[in-house]
Design a protein around this motif. Structure first.
Motif, PDB file in Angstrom:
ATOM      1  N   ALA A 146       0.817  -1.225   0.000  1.00 42.71           N
ATOM      2  CA  ALA A 146       0.000   0.000   0.000  1.00 42.71           C
ATOM      3  C   ALA A 146       0.848   1.271   0.000  1.00 42.71           C
ATOM      4  N   ASP A 147       2.015   1.223   0.658  1.00 41.08           N
ATOM      5  CA  ASP A 147       2.845   2.441   0.692  1.00 41.08           C
ATOM      6  C   ASP A 147       3.415   2.728  -0.689  1.00 41.08           C
ATOM      7  N   GLU A 148       3.837   1.675  -1.384  1.00 43.30           N
ATOM      8  CA  GLU A 148       4.370   1.908  -2.739  1.00 43.30           C
ATOM      9  C   GLU A 148       3.271   2.300  -3.712  1.00 43.30           C
ATOM     10  N   LEU A 149       2.089   1.754  -3.494  1.00 42.34           N
ATOM     11  CA  LEU A 149       0.954   2.092  -4.357  1.00 42.34           C
ATOM     12  C   LEU A 149       0.606   3.570  -4.231  1.00 42.34           C
ATOM     13  N   GLY A 150       0.763   4.106  -3.017  1.00 42.44           N
ATOM     14  CA  GLY A 150       0.522   5.540  -2.826  1.00 42.44           C
ATOM     15  C   GLY A 150      -0.681   5.866  -1.957  1.00 42.44           C
ATOM     16  N   ILE A 151      -1.077   4.931  -1.085  1.00 42.25           N
ATOM     17  CA  ILE A 151      -2.124   5.291  -0.107  1.00 42.25           C
ATOM     18  C   ILE A 151      -1.470   6.270   0.866  1.00 42.25           C
ATOM     19  N   THR A 152      -1.963   7.485   0.847  1.00 42.97           N
ATOM     20  CA  THR A 152      -1.292   8.556   1.592  1.00 42.97           C
ATOM     21  C   THR A 152      -2.039   8.858   2.884  1.00 42.97           C
ATOM     22  N   THR A 153      -1.278   9.067   3.951  1.00 40.96           N
ATOM     23  CA  THR A 153      -1.899   9.253   5.257  1.00 40.96           C
ATOM     24  C   THR A 153      -1.648  10.660   5.780  1.00 40.96           C
ATOM     25  N   GLU A 154      -2.466  11.016   6.754  1.00 42.75           N
ATOM     26  CA  GLU A 154      -2.197  12.227   7.527  1.00 42.75           C
ATOM     27  C   GLU A 154      -2.487  11.877   8.983  1.00 42.75           C
TER      28      GLU A 154
END
Ligand code: ASP
Length: 458
Positions: A146-154
């Motif tokens: 998921a991190d490489e896919l680009g699920i972005t967090t805040e």
């Protein structure tokens, strides 16, 4: 296009994995899969890093994780090439986890950021074996982090929120082109990456939320959450054996039930799906022909009947007394600011002229007392606490508009001779909740269930 999410209890061994494989392979619709870690793997990692560990213990944990995943893989993937590729990838990931664990041990430091990174490995391993199984079943499955896919967090480590806009920008084109190439992405649930590129998790059991975030980002038609239960129930079946599955819930009903104790969905799963009116279906991997529960925007009539009763245990009430608390401005602000700074979540609140009463988790009681103790006089004169509190939440669309429901609930409670603590009604028009002493929880729950559902089962 659909998103299908499978939880750890469906991935616990080769047999349950093969059931999952059968469900996926027999469904022709293009799909994105989202997975949890294999059952209890995240728990093992979390408890492992909670203590200082010797090199030998690290090697033992890695060996254990290797055995768990290789044994499932052996039972679900027969093709030698597929299996070998999966083994190589597993070894690569386990080697990285081992390095992270040595890092934690030698630095004698576990920061929130590292904690999130280390927890993410459960999912990084489960996607590899699941994708291998699916390839064996003829599905062109590709493991995706998921991190490489680009699920972005805040937000905070340990309890991050997805940045839906940024996530959509990143993942929509990638997923669409995978689907066009007839690939089935098998994405790690539970985490994404911060804008700075570090791993951040969505809180325990956060893979349901991940799946909803992905469904939102790709405009999925439906989000299927596959569990080891039939769906939402009218009440916890361990307390009332006549509990029935609820076929339909509105978004609000599902959100309230999840927040107040129903363990079926991560409490924030509804938010991203609701934004795009995506239907959520909760289904049972072990009984896939059962209808389960469908959660959708407006198919639910505003009948005002109670659909479900959820319960939460291990709560406590903090009562902050101060003369004229009701008249003074800022009292609630001061108290909630301190609790928030200490990481204490307030589940519910009630105020009066002399007192502000807050419902919190029992495990934070000591912390709450400590941070409120030095509030200046005039704001709080005295703190009282009540532990061993449980909460009951009754939920039904339109409940807040219909007359007589509260009377029926509290008459049933009073007939049991149970005394009620905090009550909250009106905040949500689909739910109200109240507290009782923990020892009274089960009989109160049974009394309310029998008042609203009893006749159907007699
Ligand atoms: N594996 C993570 C946990 O156990 C996330 C999830 O299962 O949804 O909390």
């Amino acid at each position: 296009m659909k998103v299908m999410k499978f939880g750890g209890s469906s991935l616990k061994d080769s047999d349950s994995m093969l059931l999952v494989g059968g469900i996926i392979a027999s469904d022709p619709e293009p799909k994105v899969l989202v997975l949890s870690a294999v059952q209890s793997v995240t728990d093992s990692i979390v408890s492992f890093v909670s203590e200082h560990r010797k090199d030998e213990e690290i090697q033992n944990l890695i060996e254990r994780l290797k055995t768990i995943h290789l044994s499932i893989l052996g039972g679900v993937a027969k093709d030698m090439t597929t299996k070998q590729q999966a083994v190589n990838l597993l070894m690569e990931r386990l080697a990285k986890l081992e390095k992270v664990l040595y890092g934690i041990s030698y630095l004698e430091e576990l920061t929130p950021r590292t904690m999130d990174l280390v927890q993410s490995f459960g999912e990084r391993l489960s996607v590899v074996i699941t994708a291998a199984m699916l390839q064996d079943l003829g599905v062109n499955a590709i493991p995706v982090d998921a991190d490489e896919l680009g699920i972005t967090t805040e937000g905070n480590y340990g309890n991050a929120t997805a940045d839906l806009k940024e996530t959509r920008r990143n993942i929509h084109p990638k997923i669409r082109s995978m689907i066009e190439r007839q690939e089935t992405p098998v994405v790690t649930g539970f985490f994404g990456r911060t804008p700075e590129g570090h791993v951040a998790v969505f809180g325990r059991n956060g893979s349901d939320y991940s799946a909803s975030v992905i469904a939102n980002a790709i405009d999925a038609r439906v989000l299927e959450i596959w569990k080891d239960v039939d769906g939402f129930m009218s009440v916890d079946p361990r307390i009332v054996k006549e509990a029935v599955t609820i076929p339909n819930l509105s978004y609000d009903e599902a959100a309230e039930l999840s927040y107040f104790g129903a363990k079926v969905l991560h409490p924030r799963t509804v938010e991203p799906a609701r934004e795009k009116n995506i239907i959520i279906k909760v289904k049972n991997v072990f009984e896939p022909d059962k209808e389960g529960t469908t959660i959708e925007p407006c198919s639910v009539e505003m009948g005002g009947a109670i659909k479900s009763i959820s319960c939460m245990k291990n709560l406590a009430i903090v009562k902050a007394y101060g003369a004229g608390a009701g008249y003074k401005t800022g009292v609630m602000y001061e108290i909630s600011q301190r609790l928030s700074d200490a990481g204490v979540n307030i589940y519910s609140a009630a105020t009066s002229q002399t007192c502000v009463a807050l419902l919190i988790e029992k495990k934070y009681l000591g912390m709450a007392k400590k941070v409120l103790a030095d509030l200046k006089r005039g704001i709080v004169d005295r703190i009282e606490t009540v532990d061993d509190i449980a909460l009951l939440c009754v939920v039904g669309e339109g409940l807040g508009y219909r007359k007589g429901i509260a009377a029926r609930v509290f008459t049933a409670v009073s007939k049991e001779g149970v005394s009620v603590g905090l009550i909250s009604a009106g905040a949500s028009m689909v739910a109200y909740h109240f507290t009782v002493n923990s020892k009274d929880l089960e009989r109160t729950t049974r009394a309310i269930h029998s008042e609203f559902f009893g006749a159907r089962h007699e």
